[in-house]
Scaffold this motif. Sequence first.
Motif, mmCIF file in Angstrom:
data_model
loop_
_atom_site.group_PDB
_atom_site.id
_atom_site.type_symbol
_atom_site.label_atom_id
_atom_site.label_comp_id
_atom_site.label_asym_id
_atom_site.label_seq_id
_atom_site.Cartn_x
_atom_site.Cartn_y
_atom_site.Cartn_z
ATOM 1 N N ARG A 1 0.857 -1.193 0.000
ATOM 2 C CA ARG A 1 0.000 0.000 0.000
ATOM 3 C C ARG A 1 0.878 1.222 0.000
ATOM 4 N N GLU A 2 0.452 2.230 -0.680
ATOM 5 C CA GLU A 2 1.156 3.514 -0.742
ATOM 6 C C GLU A 2 1.079 4.172 0.633
ATOM 7 N N PRO A 3 2.228 4.539 1.200
ATOM 8 C CA PRO A 3 2.159 5.178 2.528
ATOM 9 C C PRO A 3 1.522 6.560 2.403
ATOM 10 N N HIS A 4 0.745 6.899 3.379
ATOM 11 C CA HIS A 4 0.102 8.206 3.391
ATOM 12 C C HIS A 4 0.962 9.184 4.157
ATOM 13 N N ALA A 5 1.065 10.380 3.618
ATOM 14 C CA ALA A 5 1.916 11.390 4.260
ATOM 15 C C ALA A 5 1.143 12.207 5.245
#
Length: 124
Positions: free
Chosen positions: A120-124
Motif C-alpha cells: 500500500r502507498e504510505p500516506h503522508a
Amino acid sequence: MTVHVPELWGLEAHHRVELEDLASMCSLSAAELRELVDYGALVPLLGESGDAGLQFSAACVPPLREAMRLRTHYDLDLFTVSLLLGYLQRIAHLEQQVRALQANLPHPSLLPREGPTPWREPHA
C-alpha cells in the motif's frame, strides 16, 4: 430386496443385493463372487445362512464394477482383483472422510489470507 440391473442407478448403500444379482451387475459368475468372498475381498451381510442366499451391501457394487473393468482391461487374475477391490474400497472410504472433514471447514472467503500483505502507498 432384489435389485435388477435397470435399477442400478437407484442403489443406495443400505440396499441389499443378492449374489446372483451382484454377479449379473458386475459381469461375474457366482463362483467368482464366492471366490472373492473366500479371499475376504467381499463380505456378505449377516442374517443369511445359506450360500445361495448370500446378500451384499449395494455399496460394494461401484468398486466391484471398477475392479472388473480393470480386470478386463489389464487381464488380471481373480486374486489380484481381490487386492485391487480392497484398495478401491479403502480409497472410497478415505474420500468420504475427506468430504466430511471439508464440510466442517469455513468457506474459503472466510479464511484468513495467507502470504504477504498487499503493498500500500504510505500516506503522508
